[in-house]
Design an enzyme around this catalytic site. Structure first.
Site, short mmCIF file in Angstrom:
data_model
loop_
_atom_site.label_atom_id
_atom_site.label_comp_id
_atom_site.label_asym_id
_atom_site.label_seq_id
_atom_site.Cartn_x
_atom_site.Cartn_y
_atom_site.Cartn_z
N HIS A 1 18.00 25.99 -65.83
CA HIS A 1 16.74 26.48 -65.27
C HIS A 1 15.63 25.45 -65.40
CE1 HIS A 1 18.44 30.52 -66.82
NE2 HIS A 1 18.92 30.25 -65.62
N LYS B 1 8.38 23.48 -73.17
CA LYS B 1 8.91 24.49 -74.08
C LYS B 1 9.24 23.86 -75.42
CE LYS B 1 12.25 25.67 -71.02
NZ LYS B 1 13.38 26.35 -70.41
N TYR C 1 11.79 30.61 -77.84
CA TYR C 1 11.12 29.68 -76.94
C TYR C 1 9.61 29.85 -77.10
CZ TYR C 1 15.46 30.94 -74.44
OH TYR C 1 16.75 31.24 -74.09
#
Length: 191
Positions: A62, A71, A131
């Site tokens: 992704h 992230k 995350y």
């Protein structure tokens, strides 16, 4: 806590020093001062999320279009093989990948800069991944490439036990390259 750089520019590993004794352990999983010294602005991160996966599950690959998304990723329970692919047009490492083991023994945190494709495979029966993300999610900006795309050739360590329908229907690396670079540029294969 120390910081290590990887082969892909901008990808960082934050490596803590867990303190272990007969009770168990204590470790710092994030430190603003260390992040700032590494060039990150801790105040940028606006959302925390967590996933739980069973052994063999793959989540990915992704990414995010537009400004991308940064992230901080860590494994709070179990272990994952985490994979990044540089999808930043013009980057000297465009199309290259980095694979990192994240687990609940070392507590390494992976910094994923904007412009990366990200995915992982759960290596243990129950795996929790946390995350910290620098933007709110906008589904209109989602990018994805199949986890088994032959041009990427990602070597997942286990047979796949589970994957989402969305990830199974993801496009190819060649399609994403045409979208990012333009239709007149020949796609590049990775090793």
């Amino acid at each position: 806590m120390r910081v290590e750089r990887t082969a892909i520019d901008g990808v960082l590993l934050f490596i803590p020093t867990p303190h272990r004794d007969d009770r168990g352990l204590f470790t710092r999983t994030f430190d603003n001062a260390v992040a700032e010294k590494a060039g990150l602005d801790p105040a940028r991160f606006v959302q925390d999320s967590q996933s739980r996966s069973r052994q063999g599950t793959i989540r990915g690959m992704h990414g995010r279009s537009g400004r991308g998304e940064a992230k901080l990723v860590r494994c709070a329970r179990g272990a994952v093989q985490d994979v990044l692919v540089d999808a930043r047009p013009g980057s000297p490492t465009f199309g290259e990948q980095v694979s990192v083991l994240l687990d609940d023994e070392t507590f390494v945190t992976l910094y994923v800069p904007p412009g990366m494709l990200h995915g992982f495979q759960a290596l243990t029966e129950q795996t929790d991944v946390c995350y910290r993300i620098d933007r709110e999610h906008d589904p209109a900006e989602d990018l994805s490439v199949r986890y088994d795309d032959p041009d990427l050739g990602i070597r997942w360590p286990l047979p796949v036990s589970s994957i989402s329908g969305r990830d199974l229907s993801a496009g190819s690396w060649a399609q994403l390259q045409r979208r990012l670079i333009g239709p007149d540029v020949a796609p590049t294969a990775t090793e």
